[in-house]
Structure formats: C-alpha cells, structure tokens
Design a protein around this motif. Structure first.
Motif, PDB file in Angstrom:
ATOM      1  N   TYR A   2       0.832  -1.221   0.000  1.00 18.38           N
ATOM      2  CA  TYR A   2       0.000   0.000   0.000  1.00 18.38           C
ATOM      3  C   TYR A   2       0.860   1.263   0.000  1.00 18.38           C
ATOM      4  CZ  TYR A   2      -3.722  -3.205   1.364  1.00 18.38           C
ATOM      5  OH  TYR A   2      -4.632  -4.257   1.404  1.00 18.38           O
ATOM      6  N   ALA A   3       2.161   1.129  -0.142  1.00 20.27           N
ATOM      7  CA  ALA A   3       3.046   2.286  -0.078  1.00 20.27           C
ATOM      8  C   ALA A   3       2.775   3.276  -1.199  1.00 20.27           C
ATOM      9  CB  ALA A   3       4.511   1.836  -0.124  1.00 20.27           C
ATOM     10  N   GLN A   4       2.487   2.790  -2.384  1.00 24.97           N
ATOM     11  CA  GLN A   4       2.241   3.690  -3.507  1.00 24.97           C
ATOM     12  C   GLN A   4       0.882   4.387  -3.359  1.00 24.97           C
ATOM     13  OE1 GLN A   4       0.098   3.806  -6.314  1.00 24.97           O
ATOM     14  NE2 GLN A   4       1.258   5.556  -7.133  1.00 24.97           N
ATOM     15  N   ARG A   5      -0.120   3.634  -2.878  1.00 22.53           N
ATOM     16  CA  ARG A   5      -1.476   4.183  -2.797  1.00 22.53           C
ATOM     17  C   ARG A   5      -1.579   5.261  -1.725  1.00 22.53           C
ATOM     18  NH1 ARG A   5      -6.432   0.220  -1.405  1.00 22.53           N
ATOM     19  NH2 ARG A   5      -5.622  -0.768  -3.323  1.00 22.53           N
ATOM     20  N   TYR A   6      -1.038   5.016  -0.541  1.00 25.19           N
ATOM     21  CA  TYR A   6      -1.256   5.936   0.569  1.00 25.19           C
ATOM     22  C   TYR A   6      -0.071   6.869   0.843  1.00 25.19           C
ATOM     23  CZ  TYR A   6      -5.288   2.973   1.623  1.00 25.19           C
ATOM     24  OH  TYR A   6      -6.469   2.279   1.549  1.00 25.19           O
ATOM     25  N   MET A   7       1.151   6.437   0.479  1.00 25.60           N
ATOM     26  CA  MET A   7       2.320   7.263   0.763  1.00 25.60           C
ATOM     27  C   MET A   7       2.992   7.809  -0.497  1.00 25.60           C
ATOM     28  SD  MET A   7       2.268   7.206   4.018  1.00 25.60           S
ATOM     29  CE  MET A   7       3.760   8.143   4.269  1.00 25.60           C
ATOM     30  N   LYS A   8       2.424   7.484  -1.677  1.00 25.38           N
ATOM     31  CA  LYS A   8       2.938   7.968  -2.959  1.00 25.38           C
ATOM     32  C   LYS A   8       4.396   7.568  -3.190  1.00 25.38           C
ATOM     33  CE  LYS A   8      -1.051   9.892  -3.340  1.00 25.38           C
ATOM     34  NZ  LYS A   8      -2.098   9.173  -4.127  1.00 25.38           N
ATOM     35  N   LYS A   9       4.745   6.360  -2.727  1.00 26.44           N
ATOM     36  CA  LYS A   9       6.102   5.861  -2.909  1.00 26.44           C
ATOM     37  C   LYS A   9       6.089   4.736  -3.937  1.00 26.44           C
ATOM     38  CE  LYS A   9       8.414   7.081   1.375  1.00 26.44           C
ATOM     39  NZ  LYS A   9       9.549   7.718   0.682  1.00 26.44           N
ATOM     40  N   ASN A  10       6.882   4.917  -5.000  1.00 32.20           N
ATOM     41  CA  ASN A  10       6.897   3.940  -6.086  1.00 32.20           C
ATOM     42  C   ASN A  10       8.116   3.006  -6.038  1.00 32.20           C
ATOM     43  OD1 ASN A  10       4.557   5.166  -7.258  1.00 32.20           O
ATOM     44  ND2 ASN A  10       5.884   6.770  -8.116  1.00 32.20           N
ATOM     45  N   ASP A  11       9.046   3.249  -5.121  1.00 37.47           N
ATOM     46  CA  ASP A  11      10.300   2.495  -5.120  1.00 37.47           C
ATOM     47  C   ASP A  11      10.402   1.508  -3.964  1.00 37.47           C
ATOM     48  OD1 ASP A  11      10.374   4.415  -3.187  1.00 37.47           O
ATOM     49  OD2 ASP A  11      12.425   5.066  -3.575  1.00 37.47           O
ATOM     50  N   VAL A  12       9.276   1.166  -3.359  1.00 40.03           N
ATOM     51  CA  VAL A  12       9.292   0.235  -2.236  1.00 40.03           C
ATOM     52  C   VAL A  12       9.240  -1.193  -2.764  1.00 40.03           C
ATOM     53  CG1 VAL A  12       8.066  -0.577  -0.189  1.00 40.03           C
ATOM     54  CG2 VAL A  12       8.251   1.876  -0.647  1.00 40.03           C
ATOM     55  N   SER A  13      10.250  -1.995  -2.378  1.00 44.17           N
ATOM     56  CA  SER A  13      10.312  -3.385  -2.829  1.00 44.17           C
ATOM     57  C   SER A  13       9.443  -4.269  -1.944  1.00 44.17           C
ATOM     58  CB  SER A  13      11.761  -3.868  -2.787  1.00 44.17           C
ATOM     59  OG  SER A  13      11.837  -5.241  -3.094  1.00 44.17           O
ATOM     60  N   LEU A  14       8.851  -5.268  -2.562  1.00 44.10           N
ATOM     61  CA  LEU A  14       8.033  -6.236  -1.830  1.00 44.10           C
ATOM     62  C   LEU A  14       8.824  -7.492  -1.483  1.00 44.10           C
ATOM     63  CD1 LEU A  14       4.700  -6.005  -3.889  1.00 44.10           C
ATOM     64  CD2 LEU A  14       5.424  -4.651  -1.916  1.00 44.10           C
ATOM     65  N   GLU A  15      10.093  -7.557  -1.907  1.00 37.27           N
ATOM     66  CA  GLU A  15      10.917  -8.738  -1.678  1.00 37.27           C
ATOM     67  C   GLU A  15      12.058  -8.427  -0.705  1.00 37.27           C
ATOM     68  OE1 GLU A  15      10.240 -11.677  -2.914  1.00 37.27           O
ATOM     69  OE2 GLU A  15       8.553 -10.982  -4.143  1.00 37.27           O
ATOM     70  N   ALA A  16      12.285  -9.371   0.200  1.00 40.41           N
ATOM     71  CA  ALA A  16      13.421  -9.241   1.111  1.00 40.41           C
ATOM     72  C   ALA A  16      14.725  -9.402   0.322  1.00 40.41           C
ATOM     73  CB  ALA A  16      13.337 -10.282   2.218  1.00 40.41           C
ATOM     74  N   SER A  17      15.789  -8.753   0.789  1.00 43.84           N
ATOM     75  CA  SER A  17      17.064  -8.835   0.074  1.00 43.84           C
ATOM     76  C   SER A  17      18.231  -8.638   1.040  1.00 43.84           C
ATOM     77  CB  SER A  17      17.135  -7.787  -1.038  1.00 43.84           C
ATOM     78  OG  SER A  17      17.120  -6.478  -0.489  1.00 43.84           O
ATOM     79  N   THR A  18      19.379  -9.161   0.613  1.00 41.29           N
ATOM     80  CA  THR A  18      20.627  -8.960   1.345  1.00 41.29           C
ATOM     81  C   THR A  18      21.708  -8.603   0.336  1.00 41.29           C
ATOM     82  OG1 THR A  18      20.014 -10.567   3.061  1.00 41.29           O
ATOM     83  CG2 THR A  18      22.336  -9.989   2.884  1.00 41.29           C
ATOM     84  N   THR A  19      22.385  -7.491   0.556  1.00 38.61           N
ATOM     85  CA  THR A  19      23.443  -7.056  -0.357  1.00 38.61           C
ATOM     86  C   THR A  19      24.697  -6.719   0.448  1.00 38.61           C
ATOM     87  OG1 THR A  19      22.639  -4.767  -0.272  1.00 38.61           O
ATOM     88  CG2 THR A  19      21.841  -6.148  -2.078  1.00 38.61           C
TER      89      THR A  19
END
Length: 346
Positions: free
Chosen positions: A54-71
């Motif tokens: 819901y990050a894009q709908r309510y917080m207007k954020k388009n770059d939030v990933s839905l997948e966990a990651s380790t770098t």
C-alpha cells in the motif's frame, strides 16, 4: 645413548625458542615481509514492511520493494606489513669466549631482533569495532486504538498513513510557532520534535520496510615470493560478499607486486672472514603492492621486501674484548636499524 640423545634434543629446542638468552650457538631466522589486506564489508539486509503493497497508494512511494534482500558493499580497503620467518634464511650464530655477546633477542618464532640490546616489537593492528546499532522500533507501540482495531488490512494501512500525515502537520505547526500547545523553552521544543520524528519513523516502517546495516572486518594475508602483475587475491559479490577465488559470481580483485632490482653482487666472491660467526642481516629493497579492481588501482602500499633483496654478513669483530656492539634489526624487514659501539664493562 637414547636418553643422552633425547636430552640433547631438548636443549637444542630450548635454545631455538627462547626470546633472549646467552648461548653458544643460537639458531635464528631472518624474516620476509608479508602483506595483510584488511577489508571493511557492509552487509545491508532489507525486510519489506507489513503494508508495503500500500506504499504507492497511501504514501505515494513507487520504489518500495516487496521482496526481502541482502546485499554487500566493500566500504574500505587497507594494507599493512608484518614479518614471517624465512625458512630459506635460517642461520646459526656461533658464540665463544672470544666474542662479547651476552644477549640474543628473538621473536617467539625465532626471528632475530637484536644482539646485546632490546629488540623492537611491532604493535598488532587494533581490531575493528562496529558502532552500536540503534534499538529497533516496534511500529505497534506507536499505533492508536483505531489503527489496532481496524477491520481490514487496507483500512489499517489507510489509518496509519493518515497518522503519519497528522504527525507531519503537528511538526510543521511547532516549527512555525502555531501549535495549540507550544513548549515553554527550546529544550522542550527539541524533545517534542524528537518524539514526533521517532513516531513517524516507526510508522513509516510498515510501508517502507526495515533496512539494517552491519559492518565487519575481514583480513586476507599474502606473502609475496615474486613480482607479479595480476595475482588474483579475492573475489567480491554484491549478493554474497567475499567468495572463493574460483567463484565467478564475484568480481575479481588483483594484487600487483613490483620491486626494485636486486643489488648486483661483486663478481669475485668475498674472502671468508676469520671472524665469521654466522651473523647475517637482510638488505631489503623497495617494493610496491597495488590492489586493483577492473584494472584500476584502489589502494597502494610502499614497503621494503627483504625476499627481493640480499643478505649481508656482519663480522664477529664487532664484539671485541674491549669494545662490543649493540645491534638492533628492523622487526619486519630484518635490515640493520642501528649499531652502537659500547665499552665492555670490567
């Protein structure tokens, strides 16, 4: 004969391992210079928020990933030198009553440090200590009753977003001096602002997720035995960190070793010194180690390498009956660092 042989072996072993003592025939090593390559590696772990969808709908954020990651990221590289015994340069210091040698100082692994003087030691590098991590925030500790009792995930996400906007509005009013309840002084204002910042940061986690960073220190060791233009030292992967040298998932990092030419030896060999007591020192040459990534240098170290130089014999005449010498060697290169004549006390 067996017990006698066993006793002599123990005496010989004791003579080899002692750090400073008076002996009649002491075995020692001259060192060769080794490289210590230290890597600071940052590990970043991302865990998506509970309401990341819901990050894009309510917080207007388009770059939030839905997948966990380790770098992983290589933050810094350093190089330093240390000494190891050169097994090709093992000598025996012959001592008798003609020479005034009272003490022979060596390291625990037999590297010669000094004669008739206290040897120098090299301080070990300070271990890396990571900065303390901030205590993680629990978003539910900052949710009001309406949020916690919402009937659906979408409704809960909507109420959290509204709470974040209300917090931002309250902060703006405080900064403008328009809040209904203004603080009495600057310190109270700062505390209120910090509280609002913490509350917003905790609630934003449910949309933006949690990112944690840990920095660790890794150490690689390399003993140069010859000059080289491209020695594969390690590989580093963005997804796996430091990997094996044959793991092609990581980008290669090379070590280049250059050194000055070895000094030319005289064509005619030296006549044997009647005072040759087996005392030798290194004559190191200047060398350079360069760490390369994509053929571009990222770190360079100038040092002295005895393994590329020569060995010089010192005469036992330095240790006469009336005048003796105090000799100190460089603990890393085995080169002559100082020599001082002193009168023999009677």
């Amino acid at each position: 004969m067996k017990p006698l042989f066993f006793t002599l072996s123990l005496l010989n072993l004791f003579a080899l391992t002692a750090s400073a003592q008076t002996v009649e025939g002491t075995s020692y090593y001259l060192p060769k210079t080794a490289l210590r390559v230290t890597l600071l590696v940052e590990k970043t772990t991302y865990k998506p928020g509970e309401f990341a969808a819901y990050a894009q709908r309510y917080m207007k954020k388009n770059d939030v990933s839905l997948e966990a990651s380790t770098t992983y990221r290589l933050v810094n590289t350093q190089m330093s030198t240390y000494a190891v015994p050169d097994t090709a340069k093992r000598f025996t210091l012959q001592i008798d009553k003609r020479y005034t040698i009272s003490d022979v100082a060596r390291t625990d692994d037999g590297i010669l440090l000094a004669i008739n003087a206290q040897g120098k030691t090299v301080a070990k590098p300070e271990p890396f200590v990571a900065a303390p991590k901030p205590k993680p925030l629990n978003a539910k500790d900052y949710m009001n009753e309406d949020i916690l009792t919402a009937g659906s995930t979408a409704r809960m996400a909507q109420l959290i977003a509204q709470e974040i906007y209300d917090i931002r509005d309250s902060r703006n009013q405080l900064q403008r001096g328009q809040a209904e309840f203004m603080p009495k002084d600057g310190q109270q204002l700062q505390l209120m602002m910090q509280g609002l910042d913490t509350q917003e940061r905790a609630l934003r986690q449910v949309f933006e997720g949690i990112t944690e960073r840990d920095t660790t220190q890794l150490t690689l060791e390399f003993i140069p035995s010859e000059t080289t233009d491209r020695h594969l030292l390690f590989r580093f992967s963005r997804h796996f960190g430091l990997v094996d040298a044959d793991d092609l998932s990581g980008a290669p990092y090379y070590l280049r070793i250059t050194a000055e030419a070895k000094p030319q030896q005289p064509e005619e060999p030296k006549k044997k010194d009647k005072d040759d007591i087996g005392l030798n020192v290194n004559m190191p040459v200047k060398a350079t180690a360069t760490l390369l990534s994509d053929n571009a240098p990222i770190h360079k170290l100038d040092f002295h390498a005895p393994q590329f130089g020569t060995v010089e014999n010192l005469s036992g005449a330095l240790f006469g009956k009336k005048q003796t010498s105090q000799i100190v060697l460089n603990p890393i290169t085995g080169g002559l660092e100082s020599i001082k004549e002193v009168a023999v006390e009677r």
